[in-house]
Design a protein around this motif. Structure first.
Motif, mmCIF file in Angstrom:
data_model
loop_
_atom_site.group_PDB
_atom_site.id
_atom_site.type_symbol
_atom_site.label_atom_id
_atom_site.label_comp_id
_atom_site.label_asym_id
_atom_site.label_seq_id
_atom_site.Cartn_x
_atom_site.Cartn_y
_atom_site.Cartn_z
ATOM 1 N N ALA A 148 32.180 60.997 47.861
ATOM 2 C CA ALA A 148 31.841 59.662 47.360
ATOM 3 C C ALA A 148 32.762 58.602 47.968
ATOM 4 O O ALA A 148 32.320 57.512 48.357
ATOM 5 N N VAL A 149 34.052 58.918 48.042
ATOM 6 C CA VAL A 149 35.005 57.972 48.617
ATOM 7 C C VAL A 149 34.723 57.762 50.096
ATOM 8 O O VAL A 149 34.690 56.616 50.585
ATOM 9 N N LEU A 150 34.510 58.851 50.844
ATOM 10 C CA LEU A 150 34.291 58.724 52.283
ATOM 11 C C LEU A 150 32.996 57.973 52.578
ATOM 12 O O LEU A 150 32.938 57.164 53.513
ATOM 13 N N ASP A 151 31.954 58.198 51.779
ATOM 14 C CA ASP A 151 30.714 57.425 51.936
ATOM 15 C C ASP A 151 31.008 55.939 51.820
ATOM 16 O O ASP A 151 30.564 55.120 52.641
ATOM 17 N N GLN A 161 44.997 57.059 48.661
ATOM 18 C CA GLN A 161 45.368 56.086 47.633
ATOM 19 C C GLN A 161 44.269 55.978 46.569
ATOM 20 O O GLN A 161 44.553 55.936 45.361
ATOM 21 N N ILE A 162 43.013 55.953 46.994
ATOM 22 C CA ILE A 162 41.899 55.884 46.039
ATOM 23 C C ILE A 162 41.886 57.110 45.135
ATOM 24 O O ILE A 162 41.659 57.012 43.926
ATOM 25 N N MET A 163 42.158 58.263 45.709
ATOM 26 C CA MET A 163 42.081 59.504 44.944
ATOM 27 C C MET A 163 43.223 59.645 43.937
ATOM 28 O O MET A 163 43.013 60.137 42.820
ATOM 29 N N ASP A 181 36.843 48.564 43.199
ATOM 30 C CA ASP A 181 37.344 48.738 41.830
ATOM 31 C C ASP A 181 36.343 49.505 40.981
ATOM 32 O O ASP A 181 36.722 50.358 40.165
ATOM 33 N N GLU A 182 35.070 49.224 41.161
ATOM 34 C CA GLU A 182 34.037 49.955 40.409
ATOM 35 C C GLU A 182 34.019 51.424 40.823
ATOM 36 O O GLU A 182 33.828 52.321 39.989
ATOM 37 N N LEU A 183 34.219 51.660 42.123
ATOM 38 C CA LEU A 183 34.274 53.045 42.618
ATOM 39 C C LEU A 183 35.424 53.798 41.963
ATOM 40 O O LEU A 183 35.245 54.926 41.464
ATOM 41 N N ARG A 212 47.022 55.929 39.954
ATOM 42 C CA ARG A 212 46.818 55.955 38.500
ATOM 43 C C ARG A 212 46.440 54.547 38.017
ATOM 44 O O ARG A 212 47.182 53.598 38.252
ATOM 45 N N THR A 213 45.307 54.474 37.351
ATOM 46 C CA THR A 213 44.848 53.215 36.763
ATOM 47 C C THR A 213 44.686 53.434 35.258
ATOM 48 O O THR A 213 45.045 54.498 34.724
ATOM 49 N N GLY A 214 44.116 52.448 34.591
ATOM 50 C CA GLY A 214 43.872 52.610 33.162
ATOM 51 C C GLY A 214 42.907 53.735 32.858
ATOM 52 O O GLY A 214 42.882 54.270 31.736
ATOM 53 N N ASP A 215 42.110 54.140 33.861
ATOM 54 C CA ASP A 215 41.160 55.247 33.684
ATOM 55 C C ASP A 215 41.731 56.589 34.135
ATOM 56 O O ASP A 215 41.018 57.594 34.146
ATOM 57 N N GLY A 216 43.019 56.615 34.539
ATOM 58 C CA GLY A 216 43.646 57.852 35.001
ATOM 59 C C GLY A 216 43.677 57.939 36.518
ATOM 60 O O GLY A 216 43.818 56.930 37.201
ATOM 61 N N TYR A 217 43.534 59.146 37.033
ATOM 62 C CA TYR A 217 43.513 59.352 38.481
ATOM 63 C C TYR A 217 42.440 60.393 38.784
ATOM 64 O O TYR A 217 41.885 61.018 37.861
ATOM 65 N N VAL A 218 42.107 60.550 40.047
ATOM 66 C CA VAL A 218 41.076 61.540 40.404
ATOM 67 C C VAL A 218 41.777 62.860 40.746
ATOM 68 O O VAL A 218 41.766 63.795 39.960
ATOM 69 N N PHE A 219 42.402 62.937 41.920
ATOM 70 C CA PHE A 219 43.183 64.117 42.297
ATOM 71 C C PHE A 219 44.396 63.660 43.103
ATOM 72 O O PHE A 219 44.275 62.770 43.952
#
Length: 945
Positions: free
Chosen positions: A115-118, A197-199, A70-72, A202-209
């Motif tokens: 960052a996600v793959l790490d 799914q991580i990328m 969640d922090e990621l 959509r959460t309260g902080d938006g999405y990545v790509f």
């Protein structure tokens, strides 16, 4: 002054803080980001904007190793949003060049993926699913390859772009080991699914790509993570030109970068061919037409114009570049760069295009990309359409720094037209090939929404299902489309095929039938090339596919039969006997041996049956002509088969010095009324030999045994399956004494039997008999014998009783299966034939007909035996019933069922009978049957059971 310089720096006297009001007025999305990250603007200025961006990019790398999922997610979204704001400000104000803008957007995606793959690899290591040599640097040596495709791979990402990735892995990597190696594909596919799914969640902080993995090989069949060996095999065996073009921009963006570079090096022969690949132009043309065939795309209209896919858009420049690379990149490594602008400059430097063309396309590319960015900055939407007239249109104009919306309109239209002109020179040969309007993109794992809309607009009721079918063709899932050239040809045909199927009564069914058709093809290049070269053949194939499954199966098994339809005279008339004879002679010219001759006969008969059937289907021949043509082909091929069989028997058993042999045709072959599904009714006779005489070969046989053996050999020559199928099924039940009698009868025995023992139904069959092969003397004797037997004076009442009795027996044993069983139904063709045979045996005995069908007999009756009106009505009934029967036997293998009848066949039947619907056809046929049944009752008797 160039458009990029139109923003006056004095417009922002307080640096970035002065930008805030401008963004509040023109971009709801950026205004929202300003509210979240206003503190950052206070720390930045135009001069230090690039440093601020670099700092935020580095934030991805500074994430703690013990961060929770969640922090990621939260950290990635916040960092990406900050970067989006800073990059947008740099783009709008001109503080960042175009290159710096797209590089920063691409770096944002790269860093987020890493960052996600790490995190994922460390998590799998901690759970014992994998073992890493170096958890602090988990990707190095892992063998996991994340390729960035498209604009991400080229470092040219747009502002609200999806990112396209493909994930491969080495099953034995130096720094990563699986707890269960057999589970590697499943485990890493779950990793890819989680990464996506991580990328994009959509959460309260938006999405990545938004992240797309559909560019991987055959996405409907391949896992999300593909072993390198499996991928290399796919590209080598089934890779398509569009995949070659896609791989030009491929770049390792995450994972084991060294392994990614090695993988691309192994793919180099697939991407870059050593020869000048001008053949690829046609395929890229067809891809371009599929992707670029946009609604309203026939002309450049400013508002709602798609600056990516529409005429003169970004995609045309990219295709211009990629096509040149596909053509010459194999020979010229300097042409293998990923960047669009870099390649335009290289083309000019290397003399591939004129410098002014390079400059114009480069300027246009930058401008259109910035237009694309401005459109997407409004609401962070993945759209490429210029807004309609109104506030959003004005906002885009201001975000681009234009002095007015009119200035924006003029520059955009002028740019689009310049690109269209340059692109048209490259693709001038292919632009007229597609008559469709709408997206036609069949790559990827899931159906392209715009393509689904296009298919729905065309009339397909299940457009998403149809998308998956067509997509399967392009991924080479059938033998016919596994070669690259076959897929190229089919890709070019796809728009025309869809248009043709859309015009059918049931488009979905038509497409499904075509799918079944190509599934059965052993190879497709030859057929697809013929169709591509001749639109008339494409229309004909569509007719066959949608109406005649039986003909379709012939093409599937033997595509070469279609080539005969290229002859200009094909549709004009039935081929004359001499033409058929010449074709057969040519077919047999170099046949080496008995088996080869039999195979050639099967090929010849299949081709001729196909040609004859196609003429009927297209209205270039009627049922009467079709029956005669099919009988001619059967007679000629049976004669050759009999000659070859006789040679084989003579080689083993010798022959008889004075022996004669003949084949007599009965049934539809005898009356020249064969249909596509007819077997051949024959009997064999011999003469000129003594019963005790033996043949003169090494293994002599008595005459009866010899000619029985010859008959068996002929049956085998006709009906035994070879590599080319069966020539004809043979029925010999009409021989004297039926199945109880000898296979071959002496002429004397035949003559005695017919005069003294034959039943009435056997004389009915004899009305259609004629000798078709043998020595002339015996054939003449057979004709005379048949005429004499048919001329026997008969008891008319007994004749009626016998015929009625036989008809009743048939009605009991072979009842009609439905309303379209036009042979067996009461009032159908059997009733007509029995009626005509009764008339022949009772009233026309003196005629020598040499095989006669019902229509011939009814025509000879004139108004002497029957009334003129009744004769006309019965002949009309024979025409209608025979026409539908011929089409039924030609088009299906199981008879006609109104509920299951192919839509194309319904159309053809209605056209041939000049009726508006199948219901009208049924009504007409029912009326004909009632008239035939009435005539049968009146002249012969009541056969009702």
């Amino acid at each position: 002054m160039d458009w990029q310089e139109k923003i006056d720096p004095t417009q922002f006297p307080d640096g970035l803080l002065s930008v805030a009001q401008f963004l509040h007025e023109n971009s709801p999305y950026l205004s929202t980001l300003l509210a979240r990250f206003e503190y950052q603007l206070e720390e930045s200025s135009f001069e230090t904007l690039d440093l601020a961006i670099a700092e935020e990019l580095a934030a991805f790398e500074r994430l703690p190793t013990d961060i929770t999922l969640d922090e990621l997610k939260s950290a990635l979204r916040i960092a990406k949003s900050k970067l989006h704001l800073l990059i947008a400000i740099g783009d709008i104000t001109g503080a960042l060049s175009f290159e710096a803008t797209v590089n920063a957007l691409s770096d944002t995606a790269d860093n987020a993926l890493n960052a996600v793959l790490d995190w994922q690899l460390r998590d799998m290591h901690s759970r014992g699913l994998i073992e890493l040599d170096s958890p602090e640097d988990p990707q190095k040596g892992s063998g996991i390859v994340v390729l960035g495709m498209g604009k991400l791979g080229a470092h040219e990402l747009n502002y609200s772009s999806d990112i396209d990735i493909i994930v491969f892995f080495q099953q034995e990597a130096p720094a990563l080991r699986f707890r269960d190696p057999s589970n590697a594909i499943d485990l890493l596919s779950k990793l890819v699914r989680q990464l996506v799914q991580i990328m994009q969640e959509r959460t309260g902080d938006g999405y990545v790509f938004r992240t797309d993995v559909r560019l991987r090989p055959d996405p409907s069949a391949m896992p999300l993570a593909i072993p390198v060996d499996m991928a290399l095999h796919y590209y080598e065996a089934r890779g398509q030109n569009w995949e070659r073009a896609a791989m030009i921009k491929a770049r390792p963006v995450a994972g084991d970068i060294e392994a990614g570079r090695n993988f691309l090096e192994q793919l180099r022969p697939f991407i870059w061919r050593k020869y000048l690949d001008y053949a690829a132009i046609a395929d890229v043309q067809s891809i371009k037409r599929q992707i670029h065939a946009h609604k309203g795309h026939g002309t450049i209209t400013l508002h709602a114009h798609n600056v990516k896919l529409g005429r003169g858009g970004i995609r045309e420049i990219e295709f211009f570049v990629q096509t040149q690379q596909l053509i010459a990149g194999g020979r010229a490594p300097i042409l293998r760069k990923r960047g669009t602008r870099e390649m335009l400059r290289t083309f000019a430097n290397e003399g591939w295009i004129e410098p002014d063309v390079s400059q114009e396309l480069d300027t246009a590319y930058v401008y259109l990309r910035r237009v694309e960015h401005a459109i997407q900055m409004l609401n962070d939407e993945q759209t490429h359409k210029v807004p309609e007239v109104g506030p959003q249109f004005e906002a885009v104009s201001k975000l681009l720094g234009h002095a007015s919306s009119q200035d924006f309109s003029a520059q955009l239209v002028g740019t689009l037209k310049r690109v269209e002109a340059h692109f048209g020179l490259l693709f001038r040969e292919g632009e007229t090939l597609s008559a469709l309007h709408g997206n036609l993109v069949f790559t990827g794992e899931t159906a392209d929404p715009d393509t689904v809309d296009t298919l729905a607009d065309l009339g397909f009721s299940r457009p998403a299902d149809m998308w998956h079918i067509v997509s399967g063709w392009h991924f080479g899932r059938y033998p016919a489309v596994q070669s690259e050239r076959a897929r190229e040809r089919l890709t070019e045909l796809t728009p025309a095929l869809l248009e043709a199927f859309a015009s059918a009564q049931k488009p979905d069914d038509s497409l499904l039938l075509f799918d079944s058709f190509i599934r059965g093809l052993p190879a497709g290049v030859q057929l697809f090339s013929m169709l591509h070269a001749n639109p008339n053949l494409l229309r004909l194939l569509t007719t066959i596919i949608t109406s005649a499954p039986r003909l379709s199966s012939i093409i599937s098994n033997r595509p070469s039969v279609f080539a005969g339809l290229l002859e200009p005279a094909f549709f004009d008339q039935n081929a004359p006997v001499e033409e058929v004879e010449d074709a057969l002679t040519g077919m047999l010219f170099d046949a080496d041996g008995y088996e080869a001759v039999l195979d050639r006969l099967r090929i010849f008969a299949a081709e001729q049956r196909f040609r004859i059937g196609t003429r009927l289907l297209t209205g270039n021949a009627d049922a009467l002509q079709t029956g005669h043509s099919l009988a001619s082909v059967a007679q000629r091929t049976i004669s050759i088969a009999a000659q070859e069989a006789a040679k084989e028997v003579a080689a083993k058993h010798g022959s008889f010095a004075s022996g004669q042999f003949s084949i007599v045709a009965l049934g539809r072959l005898g009356s020249r009324e064969m249909t596509a599904g007819s077997d051949v009714d024959i009997i064999t006779l011999y003469d000129g030999v003594d019963a005790l005489e033996e043949s003169d070969g090494a293994k002599p046989l008595a005459a009866s045994t010899y000619y029985a053996r010859l008959t068996q050999r002929i049956i085998a020559a006709l009906s035994a399956p070879t590599a080319e199928g069966v020539l004809y099924e043979v029925d010999m039940r009409l021989r004297p004494s039926g199945n109880k009698g000898p296979l071959a009868s002496s002429f004397d025995a035949f003559q005695r039997y017919q005069r003294n023992e034959a039943w009435t139904w056997e004389h009915q069959a004899l009305t259609r008999a004629r000798p078709i092969f043998g020595e002339a003397e015996l054939m003449m004797k057979v004709r005379n014998c048949i005429d004499q037997v048919l001329n026997i004076e008969r008891d008319v009442e007994k004749l009626k009783d016998d015929i009625v009795s036989m008809r009743q027996r048939l009605l009991r044993e072979k009842p009609a299966y439905g309303p379209f069983d036009l042979k067996n139904i009461v009032g159908g063709l059997t009733d007509l034939e029995f009626l005509a045979q009764f008339m022949y045996l009772s009233s026309l005995r003196k005629l020598k007909l040499d095989g006669a069908g019902a229509r011939d007999i009814l025509s000879w009756l004139g108004d002497v035996v029957l009334g003129a009106d009744e004769t006309v009505e019965l002949i009309a009934a024979h025409h209608d019933l025979s026409t539908v029967l011929h089409l039924s036997r030609l088009c299906t293998s199981s008879g006609l069922d109104p509920a299951q009848m192919p839509a194309g066949l319904v159309d053809i039947i209605c056209q041939m009978l000049n009726e508006p619907s199948l219901a009208h056809v049924q009504e007409r046929l029912t009326s004909r049957q009632m008239r035939v049944a009435e005539a049968f009752r009146t002249h012969v008797g009541d056969a009702t059971v």
